[in-house]
Enzyme design. Structure first.
Site, short mmCIF file in Angstrom:
data_model
loop_
_atom_site.label_atom_id
_atom_site.label_comp_id
_atom_site.label_asym_id
_atom_site.label_seq_id
_atom_site.Cartn_x
_atom_site.Cartn_y
_atom_site.Cartn_z
N ASP A 24 0.82 -1.22 0.00
CA ASP A 24 0.00 0.00 0.00
C ASP A 24 0.85 1.28 0.00
OD1 ASP A 24 -2.38 1.39 0.03
OD2 ASP A 24 -2.57 1.36 2.21
N ARG A 37 -1.23 8.65 -10.33
CA ARG A 37 -1.21 7.45 -9.48
C ARG A 37 -0.53 6.26 -10.17
NH1 ARG A 37 -4.36 7.52 -5.00
NH2 ARG A 37 -4.50 5.26 -5.07
N SER A 69 -7.57 -5.65 -4.70
CA SER A 69 -8.66 -6.17 -3.86
C SER A 69 -9.99 -6.16 -4.60
CB SER A 69 -8.78 -5.32 -2.58
OG SER A 69 -9.42 -4.10 -2.87
N ASN A 72 -10.99 -2.67 -5.05
CA ASN A 72 -10.21 -1.75 -5.87
C ASN A 72 -10.84 -1.44 -7.23
OD1 ASN A 72 -7.01 -2.95 -4.55
ND2 ASN A 72 -8.17 -1.15 -3.97
N GLU A 211 1.44 -12.37 13.18
CA GLU A 211 2.02 -11.18 13.81
C GLU A 211 1.91 -10.03 12.81
OE1 GLU A 211 3.13 -10.98 16.92
OE2 GLU A 211 2.68 -13.10 17.23
C1 IPE Z 1 -5.46 -2.63 0.15
O1 IPE Z 1 -5.14 -1.30 -0.02
C2 IPE Z 1 -5.43 -3.36 -1.16
C3 IPE Z 1 -4.13 -3.52 -1.77
C4 IPE Z 1 -2.98 -3.10 -1.31
C5 IPE Z 1 -4.14 -4.26 -2.99
P1 IPE Z 1 -6.26 -0.18 -0.24
O2 IPE Z 1 -5.53 1.09 -0.46
O3 IPE Z 1 -7.20 -0.61 -1.29
O4 IPE Z 1 -7.03 -0.18 1.15
P2 IPE Z 1 -7.82 0.97 1.90
O5 IPE Z 1 -8.81 1.52 0.93
O6 IPE Z 1 -6.81 2.00 2.31
O7 IPE Z 1 -8.43 0.32 3.09
C1 IPE Z 2 -1.72 0.16 -3.21
O1 IPE Z 2 -1.47 1.52 -3.28
C2 IPE Z 2 -1.97 -0.47 -4.55
C3 IPE Z 2 -3.35 -0.93 -4.75
C4 IPE Z 2 -4.32 -0.80 -3.90
C5 IPE Z 2 -3.64 -1.56 -6.01
P1 IPE Z 2 -2.65 2.56 -3.30
O2 IPE Z 2 -3.01 2.84 -4.71
O3 IPE Z 2 -3.76 2.15 -2.41
O4 IPE Z 2 -1.92 3.84 -2.69
P2 IPE Z 2 -2.53 4.89 -1.68
O5 IPE Z 2 -3.01 4.13 -0.49
O6 IPE Z 2 -3.64 5.59 -2.39
O7 IPE Z 2 -1.38 5.79 -1.35
MG MG Z 3 -4.12 2.41 -0.44
#
Ligand code: IPE
Ligand code: IPE
Ligand code: MG
Length: 245
Positions: A24, A37, A69, A72, A211
């Site tokens: 993330d 992004r 996810s 997503n 953990e």
């Molecule tokens: C979790 O991250 C999913 C992945 C890293 C693939 P998200 O960025 O989607 O989760 P939330 O929305 O912050 O909970």
């Molecule tokens: C994780 O990074 C990748 C996926 C969820 C696919 P994010 O895209 O969620 O990055 P942030 O959380 O917006 O910084």
């Molecule tokens: Mg994220």
């Protein structure tokens, strides 16, 4: 870097058998640089390659990564397309250097919603790497812990309806065998970079006694040194699994 080299050679250091990572922070990493992004996702995919190689080098048996996810899909078409494109690129590369890498690639999630070309690459990677016995890489793609549990519950219900088994016979072992993670031991260590303190629907069943390790470092900035910090934290924990030490 010195720390990385030194610890990599320290074979006496215990290493978790199964590490799971919520990759993330890609979006915030890109935003900090005034970039789209997708730029963050590209950087994140490079980090993923480095960390997967490092896990293989230090003898981790199972590495599970949360790549996309079930939630997503709420993101823009452009962003989802960029992520799928990066996955495709990774799999094409992985297929090319499979014999050298010897990584067993598996997927967890409902792949049927993915673009057909990507589904074919996933199937190909699984088939061609199934006999490798190095690290097993589980890529969670269109994965949701709740979806996984529902999928398993439906399958068991189907078997009951066909007279194969009864509700009373269902135990943890049987239920686990119906999950996407069938055959994979529960994760020992779950790492979430980027400062968020939540599971976001990751490995809900399997995380029962994992953990947790959280860090503010964003995924594209996550290095083998950061992974070593997580492993050191893991090695300092006392795991009791509900019993006493
Ligand atoms: C979790 O991250 C999913 C992945 C890293 C693939 P998200 O960025 O989607 O989760 P939330 O929305 O912050 O909970
Ligand atoms: C994780 O990074 C990748 C996926 C969820 C696919 P994010 O895209 O969620 O990055 P942030 O959380 O917006 O910084
Ligand atoms: Mg994220």
């Amino acid at each position: 870097m010195a720390l990385f080299e030194k610890q990599k050679k320290d074979l006496s250091r215990p290493v978790p058998r199964h590490i799971a990572i919520i990759m993330d922070g890609n979006g915030r990493w890109a935003k900090k640089r005034g970039m789209p992004r997708s730029y963050g996702h590209a950087a994140g995919s490079e980090t993923f390659r480095r960390i997967a190689t490092y896990c293989k080098d230090i003898g981790v048996d199972f590495l599970t990564v949360y790549a996309f996810s079930t939630e997503n899909w709420k993101r823009s078409e452009e962003e989802v397309g960029a992520i799928m494109g990066l996955l495709q690129k990774y799999l094409i590369e992985a297929l090319e250097k499979m014999e050298k890498d010897r990584v067993k690639i598996c997927f967890m999630g409902d792949l049927s919603r993915l673009p057909e070309e990507l589904q074919a690459l996933c199937a190909n990677a699984v088939e061609k790497s199934k006999h490798f016995d190095g690290v097993q890489l589980n890529i969670c793609l269109n994965y949701g812990g709740r979806d996984e549990i529902l999928h398993a519950a439906r399958e068991y219900a189907r078997r009951c309806a066909s007279g194969e088994c009864t509700p009373e016979e269902l135990d943890e072992e049987t239920f686990s065998s119906l999950l996407y993670s069938a055959g994979v031991p529960d994760p020992d260590l779950i790492i979430r970079p980027s400062g968020e303190l939540r599971l976001s629907n990751f490995l809900l069943w399997q995380a029962a006694y994992a953990e947790f390790y959280y860090t503010d470092v964003l995924w594209p900035d996550f290095t083998p040194e950061e992974l070593e910090k997580a492993i050191a934290a893991f090695n300092s924990r006392s795991r009791r699994f509900g019993g006493t030490k």
